[in-house]
Design a protein around this motif. Structure first.
Motif, short mmCIF file in Angstrom:
data_model
loop_
_atom_site.label_atom_id
_atom_site.label_comp_id
_atom_site.label_asym_id
_atom_site.label_seq_id
_atom_site.Cartn_x
_atom_site.Cartn_y
_atom_site.Cartn_z
N GLY A 1 -2.10 2.17 -7.69
CA GLY A 1 -2.55 1.66 -8.98
C GLY A 1 -3.69 2.52 -9.47
O GLY A 1 -4.46 3.06 -8.67
N PHE B 1 -10.06 -3.87 -14.33
CA PHE B 1 -11.16 -2.89 -14.28
C PHE B 1 -10.76 -1.52 -14.79
O PHE B 1 -11.55 -0.58 -14.71
CB PHE B 1 -11.72 -2.81 -12.86
N THR B 2 -9.53 -1.37 -15.28
CA THR B 2 -9.14 -0.09 -15.89
C THR B 2 -8.45 -0.35 -17.23
O THR B 2 -7.80 -1.38 -17.41
CB THR B 2 -8.18 0.70 -14.97
N GLN C 1 -6.95 0.57 2.44
CA GLN C 1 -6.80 1.20 1.13
C GLN C 1 -7.68 2.43 1.06
O GLN C 1 -8.64 2.57 1.82
CB GLN C 1 -7.25 0.25 0.02
N ALA D 1 -9.97 5.90 -11.98
CA ALA D 1 -10.02 5.34 -10.63
C ALA D 1 -8.59 5.10 -10.17
O ALA D 1 -7.68 4.96 -10.99
CB ALA D 1 -10.81 4.04 -10.61
N PHE D 2 -8.41 5.12 -8.87
CA PHE D 2 -7.11 4.75 -8.32
C PHE D 2 -7.30 4.07 -6.99
O PHE D 2 -8.34 4.22 -6.33
CB PHE D 2 -6.19 5.97 -8.18
N GLY D 3 -6.31 3.28 -6.61
CA GLY D 3 -6.35 2.60 -5.32
C GLY D 3 -4.98 2.67 -4.69
O GLY D 3 -3.96 2.50 -5.36
N ARG E 1 -6.44 -9.67 2.73
CA ARG E 1 -5.87 -10.70 1.87
C ARG E 1 -5.08 -11.67 2.74
O ARG E 1 -4.47 -11.27 3.73
CB ARG E 1 -4.94 -10.09 0.81
N PHE F 1 -4.77 -3.73 -14.85
CA PHE F 1 -5.84 -4.09 -13.91
C PHE F 1 -7.05 -4.42 -14.76
O PHE F 1 -7.30 -3.71 -15.75
CB PHE F 1 -6.17 -2.93 -12.96
N GLY G 1 -6.04 4.01 -13.32
CA GLY G 1 -6.34 3.87 -14.74
C GLY G 1 -7.68 4.48 -15.09
O GLY G 1 -8.38 5.02 -14.22
N GLU H 1 -9.78 4.24 -2.13
CA GLU H 1 -10.16 4.17 -3.53
C GLU H 1 -10.53 5.58 -3.97
O GLU H 1 -11.05 6.36 -3.17
CB GLU H 1 -11.39 3.26 -3.66
N GLN I 1 -16.46 1.34 -5.81
CA GLN I 1 -16.72 1.96 -7.12
C GLN I 1 -18.09 1.51 -7.64
O GLN I 1 -18.91 2.32 -8.07
CB GLN I 1 -15.68 1.51 -8.16
N HIS J 1 -10.06 -5.52 -1.87
CA HIS J 1 -9.68 -4.15 -2.21
C HIS J 1 -10.89 -3.24 -2.00
O HIS J 1 -11.98 -3.74 -1.72
CB HIS J 1 -9.11 -4.04 -3.64
#
Ligand code: PHE
Length: 368
Positions: A297, A261-262, A218, A320-322, A205, A259, A299, A220, A184, A179
């Motif tokens: 996603g 990380f959030t 993606q 943050a968002f992705g 992936r 997630f 948070g 970020e 970040q 990702h």
């Protein structure tokens, strides 16, 4: 008898004057050939008295030696000159324009990345990048993804062969980033807050079907500042999606999610309306002929992540968002098979690609 000294200077001058390999060969035959002048002198040694031979022998051999050396040197320099001339005449100037009219187009993924940069620049975001070959620590550990998290399982992540390293150096195990979230970490480590960045790029992936390719894109988003709340996140996403889809009737639904990380985390759905059987972004998904589509996603950045980057979570917060860029492109420009994005089929690119002059601007409409 010819005087060897005179003949030497005579022949050396002839060698120097030979301008082509053919002329040089003629000099060689004249001097050293069967009927050559030097050969004749060498033959004359046989008819001399021993005393004469003792005097003339060394002179004639010196002559042969000098002429042989001069011929070899001249031959080498003529060959070098021929090679230089050939190299010079066969040079290809790669900077010359091609005769054919240009047929390439800007790939929709590149176009969307440019649109995102344009939209977020207007909101004060810079564009950040990070390496596609990452290490465990940036991709997982620093993002509060523990060793046992399923995202670490081999079937998701492309790992490189572990290198022979000192024990306990697990954090340096290399992989293809799964990702854009490691950007970040890199951004927080390299910059002091306040931070406002987006980071578009390739991610990987081990997954492949009509909606998944092993390589995908993606973007970020990261904001770190004092007093940041979920409200800032929601406003930013709404503003971004309205600008991106170029319509005001964008309705978002934030669903509680997880997630590592959030905290809290939210998955964001955008409402669509069914028009002639096609899903068109816009309107509430709760309308009679509407539905919801998950687009990203997000948070509030987990305090552990902020601390892992050497910042005090009591002072600094953020969101943050992705978001999958390929998916965003499909929704806006109407492609339905993700795999075609990466086939490199010129017909597909002609149809879905953009002119190099279609630079997205907010005033012109980001969609160009
Ligand atoms: N990195 C997450 C993913 O790839 C997306 C995400 C980014 C979620 C930032 C929350 C915050 O699925």
């Amino acid at each position: 008898m010819t005087d060897p000294d005179l003949l030497t200077s005579d022949l050396l001058a002839a060698v120097d004057a030979a301008a082509t390999p053919e002329a040089l060969e003629a000099v060689r035959v004249r001097a050293l050939g069967k009927q050559g002048e030097v050969t004749a002198l060498l033959k004359s040694l046989g008819g001399m008295t021993p005393d004469e031979r003792q005097v003339e022998g060394p002179r004639i051999h010196a002559l042969r030696e000098a002429v042989t050396v001069a011929l070899a040197a001249r031959k080498a320099s003529l060959e070098q000159a021929a090679l230089d001339a050939r190299l010079a005449s066969e040079t290809l100037d790669l900077t010359l324009p091609v005769d054919l009219p240009p047929t390439g187009t800007i790939h929709p993924v590149s176009q969307v990345m440019d649109e995102l940069a344009e939209i977020f620049a207007d909101l004060g975001f810079a564009v950040a990048t990070g390496p596609e070959i990452e290490d465990d620590w940036h991709n997982f550990t620093a993002l509060n993804i523990p060793e046992t998290h399923p995202a670490r399982a081999m079937h998701d992540t492309f790992y490189f062969e572990p290198q022979a390293r000192t024990a306990g150096d697990e954090a340096r195990r290399m992989l293809l980033r799964t990702h854009t979230s490691p950007v970040q970490i890199r951004t927080m480590l390299a910059n002091k807050p306040p931070i406002r960045i987006i980071a578009p790029g390739r991610t990987y992936r081990s997954d492949s079907d009509a909606t998944h390719t092993p390589m995908f894109h993606q973007v970020e988003g990261l904001v770190i500042d004092r007093g940041i709340t979920l409200g800032h996140l929601k406003w930013t996403l709404e503003t971004f999606l309205k600008a991106y889809f170029e319509r005001e009737d964008i309705v978002l639904r934030l669903r509680p999610s997880y997630f590592p990380f959030t905290e809290p985390s939210a998955e964001v759905d955008v409402g669509y309306t069914l028009i002639k059987g096609k899903r068109v972004i816009g309107g509430s998904g709760d309308d009679a002929n509407g539905g919801w589509m998950e687009v990203l996603g997000s948070g509030m950045v987990h305090p552990k992540v902020i601390a892992a980057c050497g910042l005090d979570p009591a002072e600094w917060q953020g969101f943050a968002f992705g978001c999958g860029i390929d998916r965003l492109a499909m929704l806006k420009y109407g492609m339905d098979d993700l795999r075609a994005f990466f086939d490199g089929d010129v017909r597909w690119l002609k149809h879905y690609g953009f002119s190099a002059l279609d630079v997205p601007t907010l005033s012109g409409g980001v969609g160009a």
